[in-house]
Design a protein around this motif. Structure first.
Motif, PDB file in Angstrom:
ATOM      1  N   VAL A   1      -7.132  -0.371   8.402  1.00  0.00           N
ATOM      2  CA  VAL A   1      -5.805  -0.985   8.522  1.00  0.00           C
ATOM      3  C   VAL A   1      -4.772   0.126   8.404  1.00  0.00           C
ATOM      4  CG1 VAL A   1      -4.174  -2.606   7.479  1.00  0.00           C
ATOM      5  CG2 VAL A   1      -6.622  -3.146   7.530  1.00  0.00           C
ATOM      6  N   PRO A   2      -3.912   0.301   9.412  1.00  0.00           N
ATOM      7  CA  PRO A   2      -2.890   1.348   9.297  1.00  0.00           C
ATOM      8  C   PRO A   2      -1.891   1.014   8.190  1.00  0.00           C
ATOM      9  CG  PRO A   2      -2.616   0.095  11.340  1.00  0.00           C
ATOM     10  CD  PRO A   2      -3.827  -0.444  10.657  1.00  0.00           C
ATOM     11  N   THR A   3      -1.378   2.035   7.564  1.00  0.00           N
ATOM     12  CA  THR A   3      -0.358   1.820   6.531  1.00  0.00           C
ATOM     13  C   THR A   3       1.015   1.917   7.175  1.00  0.00           C
ATOM     14  OG1 THR A   3      -0.327   4.163   5.954  1.00  0.00           O
ATOM     15  CG2 THR A   3      -1.822   2.756   4.711  1.00  0.00           C
ATOM     16  N   ILE A   4       1.920   1.094   6.698  1.00  0.00           N
ATOM     17  CA  ILE A   4       3.304   1.104   7.164  1.00  0.00           C
ATOM     18  C   ILE A   4       4.177   1.197   5.919  1.00  0.00           C
ATOM     19  CG2 ILE A   4       5.107  -0.160   8.399  1.00  0.00           C
ATOM     20  CD1 ILE A   4       2.823  -1.619   9.908  1.00  0.00           C
ATOM     21  N   SER A   5       4.958   2.241   5.837  1.00  0.00           N
ATOM     22  CA  SER A   5       5.801   2.449   4.648  1.00  0.00           C
ATOM     23  C   SER A   5       6.682   1.240   4.376  1.00  0.00           C
ATOM     24  CB  SER A   5       6.695   3.677   4.841  1.00  0.00           C
ATOM     25  OG  SER A   5       5.894   4.826   4.923  1.00  0.00           O
ATOM     26  N   ASP A   6       6.739   0.851   3.117  1.00  0.00           N
ATOM     27  CA  ASP A   6       7.601  -0.230   2.641  1.00  0.00           C
ATOM     28  C   ASP A   6       7.313  -1.589   3.275  1.00  0.00           C
ATOM     29  OD1 ASP A   6       8.975   1.635   1.019  1.00  0.00           O
ATOM     30  OD2 ASP A   6      10.212   2.212   2.723  1.00  0.00           O
ATOM     31  N   ALA A   7       6.104  -1.772   3.828  1.00  0.00           N
ATOM     32  CA  ALA A   7       5.735  -3.063   4.417  1.00  0.00           C
ATOM     33  C   ALA A   7       4.795  -3.801   3.486  1.00  0.00           C
ATOM     34  CB  ALA A   7       5.067  -2.851   5.769  1.00  0.00           C
ATOM     35  N   LEU A   8       4.841  -5.108   3.538  1.00  0.00           N
ATOM     36  CA  LEU A   8       3.905  -5.940   2.804  1.00  0.00           C
ATOM     37  C   LEU A   8       2.874  -6.477   3.791  1.00  0.00           C
ATOM     38  CD1 LEU A   8       6.392  -7.955   0.562  1.00  0.00           C
ATOM     39  CD2 LEU A   8       4.921  -6.043  -0.130  1.00  0.00           C
TER      40      LEU A   8
ATOM     41  N   GLN B   1     -10.053  -1.515   4.881  1.00  0.00           N
ATOM     42  CA  GLN B   1     -10.747  -1.748   6.139  1.00  0.00           C
ATOM     43  C   GLN B   1     -11.095  -3.223   6.280  1.00  0.00           C
ATOM     44  OE1 GLN B   1     -14.141   0.953   6.003  1.00  0.00           O
ATOM     45  NE2 GLN B   1     -12.953   2.517   7.083  1.00  0.00           N
ATOM     46  N   ILE B   2     -11.039  -3.704   7.531  1.00  0.00           N
ATOM     47  CA  ILE B   2     -11.369  -5.083   7.876  1.00  0.00           C
ATOM     48  C   ILE B   2     -12.648  -5.069   8.707  1.00  0.00           C
ATOM     49  CG2 ILE B   2     -10.597  -7.135   9.154  1.00  0.00           C
ATOM     50  CD1 ILE B   2      -8.794  -6.633   6.792  1.00  0.00           C
ATOM     51  N   HIS B   3     -13.543  -6.018   8.430  1.00  0.00           N
ATOM     52  CA  HIS B   3     -14.798  -6.122   9.169  1.00  0.00           C
ATOM     53  C   HIS B   3     -14.638  -7.135  10.293  1.00  0.00           C
ATOM     54  CE1 HIS B   3     -19.198  -7.015   9.638  1.00  0.00           C
ATOM     55  NE2 HIS B   3     -19.184  -5.696   9.602  1.00  0.00           N
ATOM     56  N   LYS B   4     -14.927  -6.696  11.516  1.00  0.00           N
ATOM     57  CA  LYS B   4     -14.831  -7.587  12.679  1.00  0.00           C
ATOM     58  C   LYS B   4     -15.833  -7.122  13.729  1.00  0.00           C
ATOM     59  CE  LYS B   4     -11.473  -9.333  16.088  1.00  0.00           C
ATOM     60  NZ  LYS B   4     -12.165 -10.547  16.334  1.00  0.00           N
TER      61      LYS B   4
ATOM     62  N   GLN C   1       0.835  -1.193   0.000  1.00  0.00           N
ATOM     63  CA  GLN C   1       0.000   0.000   0.000  1.00  0.00           C
ATOM     64  C   GLN C   1       0.871   1.245   0.000  1.00  0.00           C
ATOM     65  OE1 GLN C   1      -3.604  -0.405   2.737  1.00  0.00           O
ATOM     66  NE2 GLN C   1      -2.037  -1.485   3.882  1.00  0.00           N
ATOM     67  N   ASP C   2       0.308   2.339  -0.510  1.00  0.00           N
ATOM     68  CA  ASP C   2       0.999   3.615  -0.329  1.00  0.00           C
ATOM     69  C   ASP C   2       0.664   4.117   1.084  1.00  0.00           C
ATOM     70  OD1 ASP C   2      -1.580   4.650  -0.495  1.00  0.00           O
ATOM     71  OD2 ASP C   2      -1.285   5.601  -2.446  1.00  0.00           O
ATOM     72  N   ASP C   3       0.910   5.371   1.390  1.00  0.00           N
ATOM     73  CA  ASP C   3       0.696   5.865   2.754  1.00  0.00           C
ATOM     74  C   ASP C   3      -0.702   6.453   2.973  1.00  0.00           C
ATOM     75  OD1 ASP C   3       1.087   8.077   1.163  1.00  0.00           O
ATOM     76  OD2 ASP C   3       2.342   9.135   2.616  1.00  0.00           O
ATOM     77  N   VAL C   4      -1.640   6.177   2.073  1.00  0.00           N
ATOM     78  CA  VAL C   4      -3.011   6.665   2.225  1.00  0.00           C
ATOM     79  C   VAL C   4      -3.888   5.521   2.733  1.00  0.00           C
ATOM     80  CG1 VAL C   4      -5.002   7.681   1.046  1.00  0.00           C
ATOM     81  CG2 VAL C   4      -2.675   8.319   0.352  1.00  0.00           C
ATOM     82  N   GLU C   5      -4.491   5.696   3.893  1.00  0.00           N
ATOM     83  CA  GLU C   5      -5.345   4.660   4.445  1.00  0.00           C
ATOM     84  C   GLU C   5      -6.614   4.517   3.611  1.00  0.00           C
ATOM     85  OE1 GLU C   5      -5.908   5.822   8.529  1.00  0.00           O
ATOM     86  OE2 GLU C   5      -4.068   4.807   9.139  1.00  0.00           O
ATOM     87  N   GLY C   6      -7.163   3.327   3.618  1.00  0.00           N
ATOM     88  CA  GLY C   6      -8.385   3.064   2.872  1.00  0.00           C
ATOM     89  C   GLY C   6      -8.848   1.625   3.018  1.00  0.00           C
TER      90      GLY C   6
END
Length: 177
Positions: free
Chosen positions: A83-90, A73-76, A66-71
């Motif tokens: 879901v928070p974004t983390i730079s350079d994470a998979l 979402q997980i349903h629970k 993901q890029d650094d823009v949140e979008g």
């Protein structure tokens, strides 16, 4: 990505105290890796426009950059969580087929993408699925008296999932015992 999916598959197996190649064996030698590049425009009324409708993936699992823009979402528990974004994470999301293989230990989360009112969003999703005509089922080491067999063996689950997805329905019930 092929090396990454091998490492992840082995790590998932080890975390469940299973033979490290068990999931790789279920995916098969010709397991498929497909990429989808997603571009979501910014939208002045994000509460009215979804970027991607809610669903669970029909894959073994999905790897998302993901890029650094949140979008995402997980349903629970009847709520949507961003879901928070983390730079350079998979991010690795389990799919229905991994839920079947793990006899329900790992769940395929229902998720969606919402639009952002200020910024566009870009992501890359890599879908890892078993080879065509490959039968999958719960690993024997995850079936016991406390956790009976929840799923039967299925073949070409991705095709089944796609048909239900187009009808805005979930498909996992076709594999339940």
């Amino acid at each position: 990505m092929k090396m990454f999916t091998e490492v992840v598959s082995k790590a998932l197996a080890k975390s469940l105290k299973l033979e490290e190649d068990c999931f790789l064996n279920q995916f098969g030698e010709r397991a498929a890796l497909q990429a989808r590049f997603n571009y979501y425009l910014c939208c002045t009324t994000p509460e009215l426009v979804l970027g991607l409708k809610s669903h669970a993936d029909g894959t073994g699992y999905t790897v998302i950059l993901q890029d650094d823009v949140e979008g995402l979402q997980i349903h629970k528990d009847e709520h949507w969580f961003t879901v928070p974004t983390i730079s350079d994470a998979l991010l690795v999301l389990m799919g229905d087929q991994m839920e079947i293989m793990t006899n329900g230990v790992f769940k395929a989360p229902v998720h969606r993408v919402v639009t952002n009112s200020e910024r566009e969003r870009i992501s890359v999703a890599m879908f890892y699925t078993p080879e065509p005509n490959k039968e999958i089922g719960p690993e024997e080491g995850l079936i016991n008296e406390e956790r009976p067999k929840l799923f039967k063996k299925v073949k070409d689950y991705g095709d089944i999932h796609w048909e239900y997805y187009q009808q805005e329905k979930e498909a996992l019930h076709v594999a339940k015992v």
